[in-house]
Design an enzyme around this catalytic site. Structure first.
Site, PDB file in Angstrom:
ATOM      1  N   ASN A  37       0.855  -1.141   0.154  1.00  0.00           N
ATOM      2  CA  ASN A  37      -0.191  -0.159  -0.011  1.00  0.00           C
ATOM      3  C   ASN A  37       0.879   1.231   0.032  1.00  0.00           C
ATOM      4  O   ASN A  37       1.685   1.469   0.960  1.00  0.00           O
ATOM      5  CB  ASN A  37      -0.981  -0.087   1.228  1.00  0.00           C
ATOM      6  N   HIS A 122     -13.924  -4.647  11.667  1.00  0.00           N
ATOM      7  CA  HIS A 122     -13.664  -3.331  12.153  1.00  0.00           C
ATOM      8  C   HIS A 122     -14.974  -2.454  12.574  1.00  0.00           C
ATOM      9  O   HIS A 122     -15.692  -2.329  11.690  1.00  0.00           O
ATOM     10  CB  HIS A 122     -12.602  -2.517  11.378  1.00  0.00           C
ATOM     11  N   ARG A 147     -13.080  -5.434  16.325  1.00  0.00           N
ATOM     12  CA  ARG A 147     -12.097  -4.435  16.713  1.00  0.00           C
ATOM     13  C   ARG A 147     -12.544  -3.247  16.686  1.00  0.00           C
ATOM     14  O   ARG A 147     -13.594  -2.832  15.847  1.00  0.00           O
ATOM     15  CB  ARG A 147     -10.984  -4.657  15.618  1.00  0.00           C
ATOM     16  N   TYR A 159      -6.247   6.779  13.099  1.00  0.00           N
ATOM     17  CA  TYR A 159      -6.182   5.670  12.327  1.00  0.00           C
ATOM     18  C   TYR A 159      -7.687   4.827  12.745  1.00  0.00           C
ATOM     19  O   TYR A 159      -7.854   4.822  13.896  1.00  0.00           O
ATOM     20  CB  TYR A 159      -4.953   4.727  12.806  1.00  0.00           C
ATOM     21  N   GLU A 263       2.166  -7.020  11.520  1.00  0.00           N
ATOM     22  CA  GLU A 263       1.375  -6.779   9.846  1.00  0.00           C
ATOM     23  C   GLU A 263       2.425  -6.176   9.156  1.00  0.00           C
ATOM     24  O   GLU A 263       2.497  -6.321   7.726  1.00  0.00           O
ATOM     25  CB  GLU A 263       0.362  -6.069   9.887  1.00  0.00           C
ATOM     26  N   HIS A 313      -2.927 -10.704   8.584  1.00  0.00           N
ATOM     27  CA  HIS A 313      -3.352  -9.222   8.454  1.00  0.00           C
ATOM     28  C   HIS A 313      -4.339  -9.522   7.064  1.00  0.00           C
ATOM     29  O   HIS A 313      -3.866  -9.920   6.084  1.00  0.00           O
ATOM     30  CB  HIS A 313      -2.209  -8.469   8.224  1.00  0.00           C
ATOM     31  N   ASP A 317      -6.441  -3.565   1.746  1.00  0.00           N
ATOM     32  CA  ASP A 317      -5.330  -3.188   0.890  1.00  0.00           C
ATOM     33  C   ASP A 317      -4.527  -4.720   0.715  1.00  0.00           C
ATOM     34  O   ASP A 317      -3.574  -4.775  -0.236  1.00  0.00           O
ATOM     35  CB  ASP A 317      -4.238  -2.248   1.112  1.00  0.00           C
ATOM     36  N   GLU A 340      -8.094 -11.381  10.041  1.00  0.00           N
ATOM     37  CA  GLU A 340      -8.755 -10.312   9.817  1.00  0.00           C
ATOM     38  C   GLU A 340      -9.311 -10.062   8.525  1.00  0.00           C
ATOM     39  O   GLU A 340      -9.046 -10.756   7.503  1.00  0.00           O
ATOM     40  CB  GLU A 340      -7.684  -8.929   9.900  1.00  0.00           C
TER      41      GLU A 340
HETATM   42  C1  GCO Z   1      -4.681  -3.582  10.224  1.00  0.00           C
HETATM   43  C2  GCO Z   1      -3.787  -2.445   9.879  1.00  0.00           C
HETATM   44  C3  GCO Z   1      -4.147  -1.523   8.668  1.00  0.00           C
HETATM   45  C4  GCO Z   1      -2.859  -1.012   7.887  1.00  0.00           C
HETATM   46  C5  GCO Z   1      -2.753  -0.885   6.472  1.00  0.00           C
HETATM   47  C6  GCO Z   1      -1.836  -0.142   5.708  1.00  0.00           C
HETATM   48  O1  GCO Z   1      -4.670  -3.977  11.301  1.00  0.00           O
HETATM   49  O2  GCO Z   1      -5.662  -3.959   9.153  1.00  0.00           O
HETATM   50  O3  GCO Z   1      -3.283  -1.914  10.884  1.00  0.00           O
HETATM   51  O4  GCO Z   1      -5.295  -1.254   8.510  1.00  0.00           O
HETATM   52  O5  GCO Z   1      -3.042   0.279   8.328  1.00  0.00           O
HETATM   53  O6  GCO Z   1      -2.866  -2.326   5.983  1.00  0.00           O
HETATM   54  O7  GCO Z   1      -1.643  -0.227   4.640  1.00  0.00           O
HETATM   55 MG    MG Z   2      -3.152  -3.097  12.452  1.00  0.00          MG
END
Ligand code: GCO
Ligand code: MG
Length: 403
Positions: A37, A122, A147, A159, A263, A313, A317, A340
């Site tokens: 990404n 999420h 989450r 974030y 990740e 992960h 992305d 996830e």
């Molecule tokens: C998660 C991650 C992502 C990253 C992303 C960056 O836990 O899914 O933290 O959200 O921020 O993949 O490209």
């Molecule tokens: Mg993360």
């Protein structure tokens, strides 16, 4: 069988994806994900200039040898760009191998160790009440793991919590990095309040998770871990930037809160201290960034010896191709923890027809030969590459910090 041609397809159905297609002389082909990404074109150049020319004519069945050829043969080992390029090729080769065997990929990884793959999704919000509502809605939708992230009052969304973050639909393509603001002293007392309200609202029969996104120091993370203990989180993710693995010793000395990290890791060498000292509980590497199916399997098998469970992960992305590979690994390994899964936009699903499936909190790998994910090149052609960056973060006084 020989590798005849390897195509690299870059397309942006809402966000950029780098996909390889490895085509053999007998017409079988395999697909792999090489998306990093915000740094997509670096992987494209690495593949086109340094990997593809060396693979034409090679036997695609030699997945381990080709993995070692690209890893040891580069001399310059590891790193996200190299490992994503290796990962893309490796996924495509496993796809070919499983198609040739007429089996779903998981059968070649040892077969099923479980009936279904538990996921977490999420929820983010600007205020605690909004997050509570979102978590209740996901519970209704069948999720057993969720989450939760909340914005810091008085600061722009951070974030995972609002439209400026990378998780917002439609907010992916940015010609310049946006800037977020971070204040640890405002965040630390807020998060336990969020989880207190969440436990009151949803009870204890659900796994709750939280992602710190690399922003604390070890002693701050230890404080947060202790303060969250009454709410029994499934995990606290990326509590500190993990380049210095030893930092987790400090967190571990202070709290029984389960910890997840990884990740941004791309090889087993990024996590030997964390795993052999049992400083973490979940390892979050994913197929695309950790050298494909071969890389992922090596890491998870190593982790299994030390009671560390998998947690691939899997945000948007990580393309549906890598997601497919993850699910095949998830269903096969002995030490699966959680997967996830945030889902994909309609345009992304149109571009990557896939046979894996999601239903009320669980994924299935599908039974089609291979990993079960394809790319529709005509659809990809409709969505050209668009320059895009992840956000950056600064402290309130302007100092750069980890996003
Ligand atoms: C998660 C991650 C992502 C990253 C992303 C960056 O836990 O899914 O933290 O959200 O921020 O993949 O490209
Ligand atoms: Mg993360």
């Amino acid at each position: 069988m020989k590798i005849n041609e390897i195509k690299v397809i870059v397309a942006s159905p809402g966000r950029n994806f780098v996909t390889v297609k490895v085509i053999t002389d007998d017409g079988l082909y395999g697909i792999g994900d090489g998306t990093v990404n915000g740094r997509e074109k670096a992987v494209v150049a690495y593949l086109e200039d340094h990997v593809i020319p060396t693979l034409i004519g090679k036997d695609p069945m030699r997945t381990e040898d080709i993995w070692q050829y690209l890893y040891k043969g580069a001399y310059w080992r590891r790193g996200p760009i190299t490992m994503a390029a290796i990962g893309a090729i490796d996924m495509a080769l496993w796809d070919i191998k499983a198609k040739a065997a007429g089996m779903p990929l998981y059968q070649l990884l040892g077969g099923r160790s479980r009936d279904k793959v538990m996921v977490y999704k999420h929820v983010g919000g600007l205020e605690i009440s909004e997050v509570v509502e979102g978590v209740l809605a996901l519970r209704e939708a069948g999720l057993e793991a969720i989450r939760a992230q909340v914005s810091i009052p008085g600061l722009p969304p951070i974030y995972g919590t609002g439209p400026s973050t990378d998780q917002a639909a439609g907010g992916m393509v940015r010609p310049m990095p946006t800037e977020e603001v971070w204040a640890t002293h405002k965040y630390l007392p807020l998060v336990p309040k969020l989880f207190e309200k969440l436990r009151d609202a949803v009870g204890w029969d659900v796994h709750l998770l939280h992602d710190v996104h690399h922003r604390l120091t070890p002693i701050e993370a230890a404080r947060l871990g202790k303060d969250l203990e009454p709410y029994r989180l499934f995990w606290l993710e990326d509590a500190i930037p993990a380049e210095l693995q030893e930092g987790f010793r400090i967190i571990r000395q202070h709290t029984t809160q389960p910890l997840a990290v990884g990740e941004v890791f791309n090889s087993v060498f990024d996590l030997t201290t964390l795993i052999t000292e049992q400083l973490i509980d979940y390892i979050r590497v994913t197929s695309v960034h950790a050298g494909g199916v071969t890389g992922l399997k090596k890491i998870f098998d190593f982790a299994s010896i030390y009671h560390v469970r998998s947690a691939c992960h899997g945000p948007m992305d990580v393309s549906p191709v890598a997601m497919g590979c993850n699910i095949h690994v998830d269903v096969a390994i002995s030490n699966f923890g959680i997967q996830e899964f945030t889902g994909y936009t309609d345009a992304t699903r149109e571009m990557f027809p896939y046979t894996w499936s999601y239903d009320r909190g669980y994924l299935q790998p599908g039974e089609a030969p291979g990993h079960g994910v394809d790319i529709d090149e005509a659809v990809a052609a409709k969505y050209p590459y668009a320059p895009a960056y992840l956000p950056i973060a600064r402290l309130e006084d302007g100092t750069m910090t980890s996003w």
